[in-house]
Structure formats: C-alpha cells, structure tokens
Design a protein around this motif. Structure first.
Motif, PDB file in Angstrom:
ATOM      1  N   LEU A  42      42.118  29.059  34.189  1.00 24.58           N
ATOM      2  CA  LEU A  42      42.090  27.605  34.026  1.00 24.58           C
ATOM      3  C   LEU A  42      42.109  26.849  35.347  1.00 24.58           C
ATOM      4  O   LEU A  42      41.873  25.648  35.372  1.00 24.58           O
ATOM      5  CB  LEU A  42      43.275  27.161  33.164  1.00 24.58           C
ATOM      6  CG  LEU A  42      43.216  27.572  31.702  1.00 24.58           C
ATOM      7  CD1 LEU A  42      44.473  27.138  30.989  1.00 24.58           C
ATOM      8  CD2 LEU A  42      41.991  27.010  31.026  1.00 24.58           C
ATOM      9  N   LEU A  43      42.374  27.523  36.442  1.00 27.67           N
ATOM     10  CA  LEU A  43      42.429  26.862  37.743  1.00 27.67           C
ATOM     11  C   LEU A  43      41.108  26.206  38.135  1.00 27.67           C
ATOM     12  O   LEU A  43      41.115  25.052  38.575  1.00 27.67           O
ATOM     13  CB  LEU A  43      42.896  27.852  38.809  1.00 27.67           C
ATOM     14  CG  LEU A  43      43.289  27.274  40.152  1.00 27.67           C
ATOM     15  CD1 LEU A  43      44.432  26.295  39.994  1.00 27.67           C
ATOM     16  CD2 LEU A  43      43.689  28.386  41.092  1.00 27.67           C
ATOM     17  N   ALA A 101      40.700  22.951  36.188  1.00 33.04           N
ATOM     18  CA  ALA A 101      41.570  21.871  36.651  1.00 33.04           C
ATOM     19  C   ALA A 101      41.060  21.259  37.950  1.00 33.04           C
ATOM     20  O   ALA A 101      41.096  20.040  38.130  1.00 33.04           O
ATOM     21  CB  ALA A 101      42.992  22.391  36.828  1.00 33.04           C
ATOM     22  N   THR A 102      40.569  22.075  38.858  1.00 34.75           N
ATOM     23  CA  THR A 102      40.069  21.529  40.118  1.00 34.75           C
ATOM     24  C   THR A 102      38.760  20.785  39.925  1.00 34.75           C
ATOM     25  O   THR A 102      38.471  19.840  40.657  1.00 34.75           O
ATOM     26  CB  THR A 102      39.866  22.643  41.162  1.00 34.75           C
ATOM     27  OG1 THR A 102      39.065  23.666  40.608  1.00 34.75           O
ATOM     28  CG2 THR A 102      41.182  23.206  41.609  1.00 34.75           C
ATOM     29  N   LEU A 156      45.638  33.715  32.390  1.00 36.48           N
ATOM     30  CA  LEU A 156      45.240  32.429  31.813  1.00 36.48           C
ATOM     31  C   LEU A 156      45.293  31.335  32.864  1.00 36.48           C
ATOM     32  O   LEU A 156      44.387  30.499  32.953  1.00 36.48           O
ATOM     33  CB  LEU A 156      46.153  32.088  30.638  1.00 36.48           C
ATOM     34  CG  LEU A 156      45.863  30.767  29.933  1.00 36.48           C
ATOM     35  CD1 LEU A 156      44.469  30.813  29.307  1.00 36.48           C
ATOM     36  CD2 LEU A 156      46.913  30.483  28.892  1.00 36.48           C
ATOM     37  N   LEU A 157      46.327  31.338  33.705  1.00 37.12           N
ATOM     38  CA  LEU A 157      46.425  30.350  34.774  1.00 37.12           C
ATOM     39  C   LEU A 157      45.258  30.475  35.749  1.00 37.12           C
ATOM     40  O   LEU A 157      44.666  29.471  36.160  1.00 37.12           O
ATOM     41  CB  LEU A 157      47.750  30.510  35.516  1.00 37.12           C
ATOM     42  CG  LEU A 157      47.949  29.583  36.717  1.00 37.12           C
ATOM     43  CD1 LEU A 157      48.103  28.154  36.261  1.00 37.12           C
ATOM     44  CD2 LEU A 157      49.148  30.024  37.512  1.00 37.12           C
ATOM     45  N   LEU A 158      44.913  31.698  36.123  1.00 39.64           N
ATOM     46  CA  LEU A 158      43.809  31.903  37.054  1.00 39.64           C
ATOM     47  C   LEU A 158      42.471  31.490  36.441  1.00 39.64           C
ATOM     48  O   LEU A 158      41.577  31.021  37.141  1.00 39.64           O
ATOM     49  CB  LEU A 158      43.759  33.369  37.498  1.00 39.64           C
ATOM     50  CG  LEU A 158      44.911  33.823  38.385  1.00 39.64           C
ATOM     51  CD1 LEU A 158      44.823  35.319  38.636  1.00 39.64           C
ATOM     52  CD2 LEU A 158      44.908  33.072  39.693  1.00 39.64           C
ATOM     53  N   GLY A 173      49.966  35.879  31.146  1.00 37.67           N
ATOM     54  CA  GLY A 173      50.167  34.452  31.406  1.00 37.67           C
ATOM     55  C   GLY A 173      49.509  34.015  32.707  1.00 37.67           C
ATOM     56  O   GLY A 173      48.980  32.908  32.818  1.00 37.67           O
ATOM     57  N   ARG A 174      49.534  34.875  33.690  1.00 42.38           N
ATOM     58  CA  ARG A 174      48.929  34.526  34.978  1.00 42.38           C
ATOM     59  C   ARG A 174      47.409  34.628  34.928  1.00 42.38           C
ATOM     60  O   ARG A 174      46.725  33.917  35.650  1.00 42.38           O
ATOM     61  CB  ARG A 174      49.487  35.415  36.074  1.00 42.38           C
ATOM     62  CG  ARG A 174      50.952  35.126  36.305  1.00 42.38           C
ATOM     63  CD  ARG A 174      51.404  35.564  37.642  1.00 42.38           C
ATOM     64  NE  ARG A 174      52.813  35.231  37.801  1.00 42.38           N
ATOM     65  CZ  ARG A 174      53.604  35.823  38.642  1.00 42.38           C
ATOM     66  NH1 ARG A 174      53.141  36.780  39.408  1.00 42.38           N
ATOM     67  NH2 ARG A 174      54.860  35.470  38.728  1.00 42.38           N
TER      68      ARG A 174
END
Length: 78
Positions: A12-13, A16-17, A8-10, A5-6
């Motif tokens: 997509l960061l 997003a920015t 994927l967050l890293l 899960g993390r």
C-alpha cells in the motif's frame, strides 16, 4: 520472511505516495546546517555502537582451562 501485516504495508505504500500532492508539506525545506551536522554525528555514533556490539558478540569465547593431562583417545586434547 516478511510478516503478512508488513507485506500489506509495503504493497500500500506506493498507493499512499501517489495520492500525496506535491508541495503539501509545510516547513519541510532544506535542513539547517547545525541540525544536519547533528544528524550525521548521531548516525556515526549509532553506527559505531552497532559495530561494537557486533564485534563483542562475534568474538570467540574463552576456552575452558585444560587440566594438563594428555588424553590419547580424544582428538584435539593432546
């Protein structure tokens, strides 16, 4: 190892920015001096707490009291 899960967050960061428009943040200018000093002081206190906890957990434990007898066949006991 980072959980899936993390990861994927890293991944997509940056996306997003990249979608944020510059100047869209209202009221996020330079910090006031008392707030900045408070943040620095809080960071210093938390760092000291972390160092203290690590020091307390990493120090050697007390050895049990020895009975005073010399054991010939036990290395380190006499």
């Amino acid at each position: 190892m980072v959980p899936p899960g993390r990861i994927l967050l890293l991944l997509l960061l940056p996306v997003a920015t990249a979608q944020m428009t510059p100047g869209s943040c209202s009221g996020c200018g330079p910090l006031s001096l008392p707030l900045l000093a408070g943040l620095v002081a809080a960071d210093a206190v938390m760092s000291l707490v972390i160092v203290g906890v690590v020091f307390m957990c990493a120090r050697p434990r007390r050895r049990p009291t020895q009975d005073g007898k010399v054991y010939i066949n036990m290395p380190g006991r006499g």
